[in-house]
Design an enzyme around this catalytic site. Sequence first.
Site, PDB file in Angstrom:
ATOM      1  N   GLY A 120       0.799  -1.220   0.000  1.00 30.25           N
ATOM      2  CA  GLY A 120       0.000   0.000   0.000  1.00 30.25           C
ATOM      3  C   GLY A 120       0.833   1.272   0.000  1.00 30.25           C
ATOM      4  O   GLY A 120       0.518   2.245  -0.692  1.00 30.25           O
TER       5      GLY A 120
ATOM      6  N   GLN B  70      -7.618  -0.496   3.164  1.00 30.86           N
ATOM      7  CA  GLN B  70      -8.457  -1.111   4.204  1.00 30.86           C
ATOM      8  C   GLN B  70      -9.786  -1.638   3.661  1.00 30.86           C
ATOM      9  O   GLN B  70     -10.420  -2.480   4.292  1.00 30.86           O
ATOM     10  CB  GLN B  70      -8.723  -0.108   5.340  1.00 30.86           C
ATOM     11  CG  GLN B  70      -7.494   0.251   6.148  1.00 30.86           C
ATOM     12  CD  GLN B  70      -6.979  -0.900   7.017  1.00 30.86           C
ATOM     13  OE1 GLN B  70      -7.693  -1.839   7.344  1.00 30.86           O
ATOM     14  NE2 GLN B  70      -5.707  -0.828   7.388  1.00 30.86           N
TER      15      GLN B  70
ATOM     16  N   THR C 245      12.535  -7.412 -10.630  1.00 32.21           N
ATOM     17  CA  THR C 245      12.050  -8.793 -10.792  1.00 32.21           C
ATOM     18  C   THR C 245      10.812  -9.006  -9.923  1.00 32.21           C
ATOM     19  O   THR C 245      10.793  -8.626  -8.752  1.00 32.21           O
ATOM     20  CB  THR C 245      13.168  -9.790 -10.396  1.00 32.21           C
ATOM     21  OG1 THR C 245      14.291  -9.519 -11.228  1.00 32.21           O
ATOM     22  CG2 THR C 245      12.720 -11.222 -10.568  1.00 32.21           C
TER      23      THR C 245
ATOM     24  N   CYS D 110       1.727   2.370  12.356  1.00 30.82           N
ATOM     25  CA  CYS D 110       2.928   3.168  12.149  1.00 30.82           C
ATOM     26  C   CYS D 110       3.065   4.266  13.201  1.00 30.82           C
ATOM     27  O   CYS D 110       4.135   4.813  13.371  1.00 30.82           O
ATOM     28  CB  CYS D 110       2.908   3.795  10.765  1.00 30.82           C
ATOM     29  SG  CYS D 110       2.270   2.677   9.540  1.00 30.82           S
TER      30      CYS D 110
HETATM   31  N1  PLP Z   1      -3.039   2.949   3.563  1.00 32.33           N
HETATM   32  C1  PLP Z   1      -3.808   2.544   4.572  1.00 32.33           C
HETATM   33  C2  PLP Z   1      -5.181   3.090   4.719  1.00 32.33           C
HETATM   34  C3  PLP Z   1      -3.330   1.590   5.482  1.00 32.33           C
HETATM   35  O1  PLP Z   1      -4.091   1.206   6.492  1.00 32.33           O
HETATM   36  C4  PLP Z   1      -2.019   1.098   5.306  1.00 32.33           C
HETATM   37  C5  PLP Z   1      -1.444   0.147   6.280  1.00 32.33           C
HETATM   38  O2  PLP Z   1      -1.792   0.148   7.444  1.00 32.33           O
HETATM   39  C6  PLP Z   1      -1.264   1.550   4.215  1.00 32.33           C
HETATM   40  C7  PLP Z   1      -1.803   2.477   3.365  1.00 32.33           C
HETATM   41  C8  PLP Z   1       0.119   1.015   3.955  1.00 32.33           C
HETATM   42  O3  PLP Z   1       0.041  -0.296   3.422  1.00 32.33           O
HETATM   43  P1  PLP Z   1       1.301  -1.296   3.455  1.00 32.33           P
HETATM   44  O4  PLP Z   1       1.440  -1.739   4.876  1.00 32.33           O
HETATM   45  O5  PLP Z   1       0.909  -2.412   2.533  1.00 32.33           O
HETATM   46  O6  PLP Z   1       2.460  -0.526   2.964  1.00 32.33           O
END
Ligand code: PLP
Length: 396
Positions: free
Chosen positions: A72, A180, A238, A337
């Site tokens: 994401g 999500q 790759t 995060c």
């Molecule tokens: N966007 C949203 C709404 C998310 O909840 C998250 C992850 O918690 C991300 C982006 C980032 O995704 P990824 O963990 O696959 O990098």
Amino acid sequence: MNDYIYLDNAATTKCSDTVLEAMLPYLTERYANPSGNYNSSMMCRRAVEESRAVIAEMIGAEPEEIIFTSGGTESDNFAIKGSMYAGKGSENQILTSKIEHHAVINTCKFLEKEGFFVKYLDVDRYGVVDLYQLQSSISKITRMISIMYANNEVGTIEPIEEIGRIAAYYGKVFHVDAVQAFGQIPIDVNRIKVDMMSMSSHKIHGPKGIGAIYIRKGSSVENLLHGGEQEYGMRAGTENVAGIVGFAAAAKEAAENMGNNFIYVSRLRNHMIKRIQNEIPDCRLNGSLVDTGRVENAVKARRLPGNVNFSFAGISEGSVPMMLDAVGVCASSGSACSAFTEGPSHVLEALGLDEKLAMASVRFTISTDNTPEEINRAVDELKGVIQQMRESSAVN
Ligand code: PLP
């Protein structure tokens, strides 16, 4: 059997058995580079293309409109940086919301340092983007609108179809972070008129480190990664074949079981919310909740099926998730995060919570792996934790 209760499924999920089984051959005997010209490479190439078709079909896209990424975060970076770098000089503004994931917010902050302009739109007390403010903010300098499908902290489902209509009317690029929502509720890229959309595998019982971006045919986007000609020349490197196959297996399972999963998980969520509201005084449910029961009505519900987010008055120190961890319940303070960073959640602040209440919050996210017994035990533990934290806050 775990000796803890895992209720942080918006942070990540456990790989399903089907996913592991699908991946295993691509981690063992089928290890060839899909770009090769021999038979074992072709088999890997075919697996990648079949996986691409699965993801495309799930969202009503063409296979060539799906580009695999590392997840994401990369998809969000690709969409926003790629689109802004490809833009003409005079169109240098992004409209986004105050409650986006850091993958979007920090990408926008980075672009601000490079001279682009960003407007962070308000949300109401439930976390719904202000459509009037959105519409009145659009001008000739606006190049793109980036709004999440559903919020990761409070589970609010945004009025994406309406936003898509506005973006199309004004001819602006529309990006949706659907990390999500993908696999939880039905998504059709044509109905929501989106140009780019981010998806991730590890939120839907697939492996980590793999995701995809939908890029509508004809979109103008700069590459983030330069190198080989993989992924239609748009994302060099790759391919993560095992990850791609696992992601598609997870997506297929999610699509096939979406209706039943929605009912099962939202029942657990409703039960948890009711018990907390009935048994813990002075609590506040963050986000929206209209119980619509079935996945077809998910957008009206305005809340993801597995999301429970509460704040508790009368707590002035400590962390609810840390206290829960000590009694064997994995929950979070919001975004994975931001769990260890200082300060309250930017999402809860945007919903209007004061700093103290925002700091005394917890997010539980439920998946089909959870049982009613686990939910009841987690609420029992939460009651004890909140009482203890309130008592110690009153003394100090
Ligand atoms: N966007 C949203 C709404 C998310 O909840 C998250 C992850 O918690 C991300 C982006 C980032 O995704 P990824 O963990 O696959 O990098």
